[in-house]
Design a protein around this motif. Structure first.
Motif, PDB file in Angstrom:
ATOM      1  N   THR A  26       0.859  -1.172   0.000  1.00 50.20           N
ATOM      2  CA  THR A  26       0.000   0.000   0.000  1.00 50.20           C
ATOM      3  C   THR A  26       0.900   1.228   0.000  1.00 50.20           C
ATOM      4  O   THR A  26       2.097   1.129  -0.223  1.00 50.20           O
ATOM      5  N   LEU A  42       2.335   2.904   2.214  1.00 54.00           N
ATOM      6  CA  LEU A  42       3.021   3.099   3.493  1.00 54.00           C
ATOM      7  C   LEU A  42       4.393   3.716   3.277  1.00 54.00           C
ATOM      8  O   LEU A  42       5.137   3.309   2.384  1.00 54.00           O
ATOM      9  N   ASP A  43       4.732   4.676   4.143  1.00 56.64           N
ATOM     10  CA  ASP A  43       6.084   5.212   4.126  1.00 56.64           C
ATOM     11  C   ASP A  43       6.967   4.340   5.016  1.00 56.64           C
ATOM     12  O   ASP A  43       6.510   3.331   5.569  1.00 56.64           O
ATOM     13  N   GLY A  66       5.711   3.336   8.379  1.00 57.92           N
ATOM     14  CA  GLY A  66       4.482   2.556   8.460  1.00 57.92           C
ATOM     15  C   GLY A  66       3.217   3.386   8.437  1.00 57.92           C
ATOM     16  O   GLY A  66       2.156   2.910   8.828  1.00 57.92           O
ATOM     17  N   LYS A  67       3.306   4.633   7.944  1.00 56.46           N
ATOM     18  CA  LYS A  67       2.142   5.525   7.857  1.00 56.46           C
ATOM     19  C   LYS A  67       1.682   5.619   6.411  1.00 56.46           C
ATOM     20  O   LYS A  67       2.497   5.768   5.501  1.00 56.46           O
ATOM     21  N   VAL A  68       0.358   5.529   6.187  1.00 57.05           N
ATOM     22  CA  VAL A  68      -0.190   5.698   4.844  1.00 57.05           C
ATOM     23  C   VAL A  68      -0.010   7.156   4.444  1.00 57.05           C
ATOM     24  O   VAL A  68      -0.384   8.066   5.190  1.00 57.05           O
ATOM     25  N   GLN A  91      -1.612   7.653  -3.773  1.00 50.42           N
ATOM     26  CA  GLN A  91      -1.402   6.369  -3.116  1.00 50.42           C
ATOM     27  C   GLN A  91      -0.935   5.310  -4.110  1.00 50.42           C
ATOM     28  O   GLN A  91      -0.097   4.467  -3.776  1.00 50.42           O
ATOM     29  N   ASP A 116      -4.998  -1.331   6.392  1.00 49.92           N
ATOM     30  CA  ASP A 116      -4.969   0.028   6.932  1.00 49.92           C
ATOM     31  C   ASP A 116      -6.194   0.779   6.419  1.00 49.92           C
ATOM     32  O   ASP A 116      -6.416   0.877   5.209  1.00 49.92           O
ATOM     33  N   ALA A 134      -5.837   3.217   3.536  1.00 54.10           N
ATOM     34  CA  ALA A 134      -5.338   2.729   2.241  1.00 54.10           C
ATOM     35  C   ALA A 134      -6.490   2.617   1.247  1.00 54.10           C
ATOM     36  O   ALA A 134      -7.535   2.043   1.539  1.00 54.10           O
TER      37      ALA A 134
END
Length: 132
Positions: free
Chosen positions: A35, A37-38, A41-43, A51, A118, A121
């Motif tokens: 997904t 995610l950086d 671990g954050k969208v 995205q 998430d 996402a």
């Protein structure tokens, strides 16, 4: 290793995918769903195109770490929480794909899902690559 992209003339012309991909090679790489995610671990990204770009970059990073390139992708599946929005942004998503992965399209499918792991996402991409 080689990937042969097969697009029979009796099928609808493919746009942004190949109808079939025949692969020969010595190493299969199964790429987990990615997904937007950086590294923390954050969208990241508010829009579907933002995205998509991050998720594709993540997928290609995992592929590169495995020794592969975008041309080695035989199959990619997109899981989207809003298929009409995905279709609406298809041209923009195609431009992102070509910029990051080139014009060697794998066999692809877009599957509508209720939600992803998430909540933020909007889509997830997984894939299979065949390496030499």
């Amino acid at each position: 290793m080689s990937l042969e992209r097969i697009n029979p003339p009796e099928l609808s012309p493919p746009t942004g995918f190949s109808h079939a991909v025949a692969a020969t090679g010595s190493r299969l790489v199964f790429l987990a769903g990615q997904t937007a995610l950086d590294g923390a671990g954050k969208v990241v990204g508010e829009t579907l195109p933002e995205q998509f770009e991050r998720a594709l970059a993540n997928l290609l990073a995992a592929l590169a770490a495995s020794g592969g390139t975008p041309a080695d992708l035989a199959r990619v599946t997109v899981y989207a929480v809003d298929v009409p929005a995905y279709r609406h942004h298809a041209a923009e998503l195609g431009r992102v794909w070509r910029r990051l992965a080139g014009r060697d399209y794998p066999a692809m499918a877009v599957i509508g899902v209720v939600r992803l792991w998430d909540d933020q996402a909007l889509l997830e991409l997984d894939g299979i690559a065949v390496l030499p």
